[in-house]
Design an enzyme around this catalytic site. Structure first.
Site, PDB file in Angstrom:
ATOM      1  N   SER A   1       9.857  26.721  -6.230  1.00 47.82           N
ATOM      2  CA  SER A   1      11.088  26.281  -6.878  1.00 47.82           C
ATOM      3  C   SER A   1      10.776  25.932  -8.325  1.00 47.82           C
ATOM      4  O   SER A   1       9.918  25.090  -8.590  1.00 47.82           O
ATOM      5  CB  SER A   1      11.651  25.041  -6.185  1.00 47.82           C
ATOM      6  OG  SER A   1      12.589  24.405  -7.045  1.00 47.82           O
TER       7      SER A   1
ATOM      8  N   ASP B   1      17.188  27.186  -8.191  1.00 40.35           N
ATOM      9  CA  ASP B   1      18.174  26.156  -7.859  1.00 40.35           C
ATOM     10  C   ASP B   1      19.333  26.166  -8.842  1.00 40.35           C
ATOM     11  O   ASP B   1      19.200  25.689  -9.970  1.00 40.35           O
ATOM     12  CB  ASP B   1      17.508  24.780  -7.846  1.00 40.35           C
ATOM     13  CG  ASP B   1      16.584  24.622  -6.654  1.00 40.35           C
ATOM     14  OD1 ASP B   1      15.387  24.316  -6.871  1.00 40.35           O
ATOM     15  OD2 ASP B   1      17.052  24.829  -5.524  1.00 40.35           O
TER      16      ASP B   1
ATOM     17  N   HIS C   1      19.430  29.763  -4.736  1.00 37.20           N
ATOM     18  CA  HIS C   1      19.971  28.677  -3.906  1.00 37.20           C
ATOM     19  C   HIS C   1      21.188  28.110  -4.628  1.00 37.20           C
ATOM     20  O   HIS C   1      21.058  27.340  -5.570  1.00 37.20           O
ATOM     21  CB  HIS C   1      18.896  27.595  -3.716  1.00 37.20           C
ATOM     22  CG  HIS C   1      19.353  26.407  -2.928  1.00 37.20           C
ATOM     23  ND1 HIS C   1      18.658  25.214  -2.899  1.00 37.20           N
ATOM     24  CD2 HIS C   1      20.460  26.215  -2.166  1.00 37.20           C
ATOM     25  CE1 HIS C   1      19.325  24.343  -2.146  1.00 37.20           C
ATOM     26  NE2 HIS C   1      20.414  24.914  -1.707  1.00 37.20           N
TER      27      HIS C   1
ATOM     28  N   MET D   1      23.899  25.808  -5.139  1.00 34.94           N
ATOM     29  CA  MET D   1      24.482  24.493  -4.864  1.00 34.94           C
ATOM     30  C   MET D   1      25.718  24.381  -5.737  1.00 34.94           C
ATOM     31  O   MET D   1      25.768  23.611  -6.696  1.00 34.94           O
ATOM     32  CB  MET D   1      23.444  23.406  -5.167  1.00 34.94           C
ATOM     33  CG  MET D   1      22.329  23.342  -4.147  1.00 34.94           C
ATOM     34  SD  MET D   1      20.870  22.477  -4.742  1.00 34.94           S
ATOM     35  CE  MET D   1      20.076  23.808  -5.648  1.00 34.94           C
TER      36      MET D   1
ATOM     37  N   SER E   1       8.097  20.267  -7.215  1.00 40.24           N
ATOM     38  CA  SER E   1       7.263  19.338  -7.990  1.00 40.24           C
ATOM     39  C   SER E   1       5.806  19.378  -7.544  1.00 40.24           C
ATOM     40  O   SER E   1       4.909  19.296  -8.385  1.00 40.24           O
ATOM     41  CB  SER E   1       7.823  17.920  -7.893  1.00 40.24           C
ATOM     42  OG  SER E   1       8.057  17.569  -6.554  1.00 40.24           O
TER      43      SER E   1
HETATM   44  C1  DX5 Z   1      16.876  20.227  -4.641  1.00 39.86           C
HETATM   45  C2  DX5 Z   1      16.468  21.663  -4.653  1.00 39.86           C
HETATM   46  C3  DX5 Z   1      15.017  21.906  -4.284  1.00 39.86           C
HETATM   47  C4  DX5 Z   1      14.027  21.198  -5.195  1.00 39.86           C
HETATM   48  C5  DX5 Z   1      12.673  21.133  -4.529  1.00 39.86           C
HETATM   49  O1  DX5 Z   1      18.250  20.118  -4.690  1.00 39.86           O
HETATM   50  O2  DX5 Z   1      17.287  22.437  -3.803  1.00 39.86           O
HETATM   51  O3  DX5 Z   1      14.751  23.286  -4.247  1.00 39.86           O
HETATM   52  O4  DX5 Z   1      13.892  21.858  -6.387  1.00 39.86           O
HETATM   53  O5  DX5 Z   1      11.803  20.391  -5.317  1.00 39.86           O
HETATM   54  P1  DX5 Z   1      10.744  19.390  -4.684  1.00 39.86           P
HETATM   55  O6  DX5 Z   1       9.757  20.266  -3.957  1.00 39.86           O
HETATM   56  O7  DX5 Z   1      10.160  18.707  -5.859  1.00 39.86           O
HETATM   57  O8  DX5 Z   1      11.480  18.475  -3.757  1.00 39.86           O
HETATM   58 ZN    ZN Z   2      16.599  24.524  -3.568  1.00 39.98          ZN
END
Ligand code: DX5
Ligand code: ZN
Length: 219
Positions: free
Chosen positions: A8, A35, A66, A68, A198
């Site tokens: 990500s 994202d 993804h 959102m 992260s």
């Molecule tokens: C959060 C995103 C995730 C996020 C994951 O809303 O959908 O994909 O970037 O990041 P980490 O691994 O840092 O939780």
């Molecule tokens: Zn995500």
């Protein structure tokens, strides 16, 4: 299913996003997780199809978009045209997932469905045989770097059992808080596509050793 690591880029350096995508590829990631946030479905704003298109040439890895966003039906085709390979939308975003799935299929791409931590497994059951990824959120969507929600694991296990009972070839994705100490329990609960943000991009330079350590921890 062997563990699939999806990088990500939400916590990557956006000033060098193309390089960061290439860094994940060089480090051994299996796909890039993008994202997309609209500031409405979630309380954050990230990027749209223009950015996806601008980084498409930096890797041949699959792009998992993804979404959102509150209106996935209106944007599915644009993310397809921008170079996404798998387009994941949220079950909570549209009360008629069938039409969104059909729009993504019509655009020649694979649909995926995401469910928030508080959304029951039942919301996904009607679509298990229509999607290419079931993304189970293990954080409330909107930000990277949040703690993993263990309380989601029983739901993930129940979905994995149902997918197996039906004999479907459908991987469960795990998104949010996936790190060295949480990837094992997530894999044990049936997770196969591990989205890592992260924990990956907190590393400077070569990501390969982090990728290898995460794979080993997944078991
Ligand atoms: C959060 C995103 C995730 C996020 C994951 O809303 O959908 O994909 O970037 O990041 P980490 O691994 O840092 O939780
Ligand atoms: Zn995500």
């Amino acid at each position: 299913m062997s563990t699939h690591l999806s990088a990500s880029v939400l916590n990557a350096d956006f000033a060098r996003l193309g390089d960061e995508v290439a860094r994940a590829d060089d480090g051994g990631a299996d796909s890039i997780h993008l994202d997309v946030m609209d500031g409405h479905f979630v309380d954050n704003l990230t990027f749209g199809p223009v950015v996806v298109e601008s980084i498409r040439s930096r890797t041949t890895l699959p792009f998992h978009a993804h979404l959102m966003i509150s209106n996935p039906l209106a944007y599915a085709e644009r993310f397809a045209d921008a170079g996404s390979d798998l387009i994941v939308f949220h079950a909570e975003a549209d009360d008629d997932p069938e039409r969104v799935i059909a729009a993504i299929e019509d655009a020649g791409k694979r649909p995926g469905l995401a469910i928030n931590p508080e959304t029951p497994a039942d919301a996904a059951l009607p679509w298990l045989d229509r999607i290419g990824l079931l993304l189970v959120m293990t954080v409330h969507p909107g930000w990277g770097g949040q703690p993993f929600m263990d309380e989601v694991l029983p739901k993930m296990r129940a979905l994995a059992d149902e997918i197996e009972r039906r004999g479907l070839d459908l991987p469960i994705g795990v998104d949010g808080g996936v790190k060295l100490d949480t990837i094992g329990p997530a894999a044990a609960a049936g997770g196969a596509v591990m989205v890592v943000g992260s924990a990956l991009y907190a590393t400077d330079g070569d990501l390969a050793s982090t990728v290898d350590a995460l794979r080993a921890a997944a078991g």
